[in-house]
Motif scaffolding. Sequence first.
Motif, PDB file in Angstrom:
ATOM      1  N   MET A  25      -1.127  -7.965   8.501  1.00  0.00           N
ATOM      2  CA  MET A  25      -1.691  -7.549   7.210  1.00  0.00           C
ATOM      3  C   MET A  25      -0.595  -7.168   6.215  1.00  0.00           C
ATOM      4  O   MET A  25      -0.723  -7.412   5.007  1.00  0.00           O
ATOM      5  N   THR A  26       0.490  -6.580   6.699  1.00  0.00           N
ATOM      6  CA  THR A  26       1.560  -6.182   5.785  1.00  0.00           C
ATOM      7  C   THR A  26       2.452  -7.355   5.411  1.00  0.00           C
ATOM      8  O   THR A  26       2.838  -7.510   4.245  1.00  0.00           O
ATOM      9  N   ASP A  27       2.778  -8.223   6.393  1.00  0.00           N
ATOM     10  CA  ASP A  27       3.708  -9.322   6.118  1.00  0.00           C
ATOM     11  C   ASP A  27       3.033 -10.521   5.464  1.00  0.00           C
ATOM     12  O   ASP A  27       3.599 -11.141   4.561  1.00  0.00           O
ATOM     13  N   GLN A  28       1.817 -10.861   5.931  1.00  0.00           N
ATOM     14  CA  GLN A  28       1.169 -12.067   5.406  1.00  0.00           C
ATOM     15  C   GLN A  28       0.292 -11.761   4.201  1.00  0.00           C
ATOM     16  O   GLN A  28       0.213 -12.551   3.275  1.00  0.00           O
ATOM     17  N   LEU A  44       0.057  -6.150   2.088  1.00  0.00           N
ATOM     18  CA  LEU A  44      -0.481  -4.802   1.942  1.00  0.00           C
ATOM     19  C   LEU A  44       0.541  -3.770   2.397  1.00  0.00           C
ATOM     20  O   LEU A  44       1.418  -4.045   3.213  1.00  0.00           O
ATOM     21  N   SER A  45       0.401  -2.558   1.885  1.00  0.00           N
ATOM     22  CA  SER A  45       1.195  -1.457   2.432  1.00  0.00           C
ATOM     23  C   SER A  45       0.636  -1.102   3.810  1.00  0.00           C
ATOM     24  O   SER A  45      -0.495  -1.486   4.157  1.00  0.00           O
ATOM     25  N   PHE A  46       1.439  -0.352   4.572  1.00  0.00           N
ATOM     26  CA  PHE A  46       1.006  -0.001   5.916  1.00  0.00           C
ATOM     27  C   PHE A  46      -0.334   0.728   5.892  1.00  0.00           C
ATOM     28  O   PHE A  46      -1.264   0.384   6.632  1.00  0.00           O
ATOM     29  N   MET A  47      -0.462   1.758   5.056  1.00  0.00           N
ATOM     30  CA  MET A  47      -1.689   2.543   5.047  1.00  0.00           C
ATOM     31  C   MET A  47      -2.863   1.728   4.533  1.00  0.00           C
ATOM     32  O   MET A  47      -3.994   1.873   5.018  1.00  0.00           O
ATOM     33  N   ASP A  48      -2.628   0.848   3.538  1.00  0.00           N
ATOM     34  CA  ASP A  48      -3.730   0.009   3.056  1.00  0.00           C
ATOM     35  C   ASP A  48      -4.197  -0.932   4.158  1.00  0.00           C
ATOM     36  O   ASP A  48      -5.407  -1.177   4.316  1.00  0.00           O
ATOM     37  N   ALA A  49      -3.260  -1.468   4.925  1.00  0.00           N
ATOM     38  CA  ALA A  49      -3.624  -2.352   6.035  1.00  0.00           C
ATOM     39  C   ALA A  49      -4.428  -1.585   7.087  1.00  0.00           C
ATOM     40  O   ALA A  49      -5.449  -2.070   7.589  1.00  0.00           O
ATOM     41  N   VAL A  50      -3.979  -0.390   7.400  1.00  0.00           N
ATOM     42  CA  VAL A  50      -4.676   0.426   8.400  1.00  0.00           C
ATOM     43  C   VAL A  50      -6.084   0.767   7.928  1.00  0.00           C
ATOM     44  O   VAL A  50      -7.060   0.679   8.691  1.00  0.00           O
ATOM     45  N   LYS A  51      -6.223   1.148   6.677  1.00  0.00           N
ATOM     46  CA  LYS A  51      -7.543   1.527   6.162  1.00  0.00           C
ATOM     47  C   LYS A  51      -8.503   0.341   6.184  1.00  0.00           C
ATOM     48  O   LYS A  51      -9.680   0.495   6.539  1.00  0.00           O
ATOM     49  N   GLU A  52      -8.023  -0.841   5.803  1.00  0.00           N
ATOM     50  CA  GLU A  52      -8.895  -2.014   5.796  1.00  0.00           C
ATOM     51  C   GLU A  52      -9.327  -2.376   7.214  1.00  0.00           C
ATOM     52  O   GLU A  52     -10.492  -2.664   7.473  1.00  0.00           O
ATOM     53  N   LEU A  53      -8.388  -2.345   8.161  1.00  0.00           N
ATOM     54  CA  LEU A  53      -8.715  -2.667   9.552  1.00  0.00           C
ATOM     55  C   LEU A  53      -9.619  -1.598  10.161  1.00  0.00           C
ATOM     56  O   LEU A  53     -10.535  -1.912  10.936  1.00  0.00           O
TER      57      LEU A  53
END
Length: 631
Positions: free
Chosen positions: A72-75, A78-87
């Motif tokens: 989510m962050t590399d492809q 997203l920022s780490f926290m944005d990726a975590v929140k979406e997942l």
Amino acid sequence: MALSPQWLDELRARITLSSVIGRTTKLLRAGREWKACCPFHNEKTPSFTVNDEKGFYHCFGCGAHGDVIRWMTDQRGLSFMDAVKELASEAGLEVPQPDPREAKRAEQRAGLHDVMQAAQDWFVNNLAEPRGAAARKYLMERGFDARTIQRFGFGYAPGSRIALLDALGRFDEAMLLEGGLRIAVEGKEPYDRFRDRLMLPIQDARGRVIAFGGRILPSQQPSGNDSAPKYLNSPDTPLFDKGRTLYNLHRAGPASRHSHRIVVVEGYMDVIALAAAGIEDAVAPLGTALTERQIEMLWRLVEVPLLCFDGDTAGQRAAMRAVTRALPLLRPGYSLAIVRLPAGQDPDDLIKAKGSTAMEGLLANPSSLLDTLWEHEREAKPLNTPEDKAGLKARLLEHVEVIEHPDIKALYRRELLDRFSAFAYPPRAPFTPHRKFARPTPERLSGHSAKLLRGLVQGGGRDNLASAVIAGLARFPDQIHRHAEALAAFETTDAETTQAINILLDHAETLENRAAVPIKSLESLATPPDQARRYSFLMEDQNPQSAREDLAEAVAMLVERPAIEAALAAATARFEIDPEGAIAEQQRLRQRKLALEERLRQLARQRVAGSTQEDSSPAAVHPAQGEQGMD
């Protein structure tokens, strides 16, 4: 916001990686994995793989590697926290509220990473300077080329007690102490942990420096009682837990996905020697025996890791420590394999003497965990007396008892006892009679013995299973040797059954080459009447090999049955002092008892299915009914 590793693991476990990647990348099924053309670089042939079971993606072309959060962050950018929140929203998990204490610890860990990387850069620079000449000479003598030295990050720690403190003065000394780089002793000034040593960085799965290993240089090795340890590793720190770390995992993990194996050697110099010879999928524990956590880490990569330890006594002890650690953890499909190096050689010695081809040859032909266990215990002590041999059996069964998976435990018990029986009760040499006397006929019993056995079996006896087993052994006397030990240990209160078994055991001693033909004077027992005829191994048209296998199972059940009853009685007697333990043990034993009864029914159903319609009586369908001691 600081998120605990446990919470992040739960998030990853709830998300199917291929479903996330498949939204933007076309995936094709390839066995247990998915394949695709890499989304991180241009390619025409797929080299990008996704493994849902292990929770990572990897590209063999460009080296892109990560989990669902990294995707989510590399492809996605997203920022780490944005990726975590979406997942987390997708997985139905609530993101934890900020914890100031955990945030402070995370900040502290981040600072220690900076300290460790700064120390690594300093060690590497020292190696290139004049004071690193002795370390460079050692590396040259070991045959490590410039690429290997650079790739593994070799460095040098000077002999001064304060050199590192001076070089890393921009960091607070407390951080140097917490990172294990300096040592504080009460009443004395702190000093550098690593002095006049060849240095190696120890990295985590993401390639970040978390600790160091230092090898003393041969020219500086002290003598006598003051001799320093040859290898010195960092202590456990907030970054480094040696029981949860495998050296070179960040390189060997991706390589293992191509080779479909992972090799465990004793130390990091062995890992580097293998890598220099082109064997990239090797890791090593760090100064301790392989731990349960490390075994689980290896199983995330491959189902049967290869343990390759030195050929000396210490190496074999290390292999056995790993075997005993693994036994309680065994599960279907997951085990260890053991590679034995020639005596007195480590991987580097073997490669220098015979080349990498010889090493690959050994890795291609490992011993199983069970073979290693058997060979180690058989060779552990002299086996000259009956007491010695009984000790071997006791040691083998001690190992079996720690296996937690019930099916694997039963299979190990049966296999090891079969090997023990073949070793402890080898075939006797053919009987050579004195020329003045006529050769006896071992295929016949004495009239009294034959009459006793016929009476027991044809009369039904008190125990139908015992009667059937005796008839089966008379039909297949070559099996008496195989089950002699189990039958000798069989406990029954029925004197006739005991006497019948003893007759067969005594008679087996006269059988030439474990004769496979039925005992002539008992041929009528091949198809005994009534209840005992229900079992598949007594069918006239049954395949002999299948019949022998069913007979072996019946012998095992016959012996196990009174043991279960005794254990149930013991568990009941324990109820007053340990009610919870007694109830749990009773439940386990009753489940085993039911399983045994069900297997008896299956043996009977095999008999019914292969017999004529007139043989299919109600009694033939339910062999557990009327069996002694089963209810």
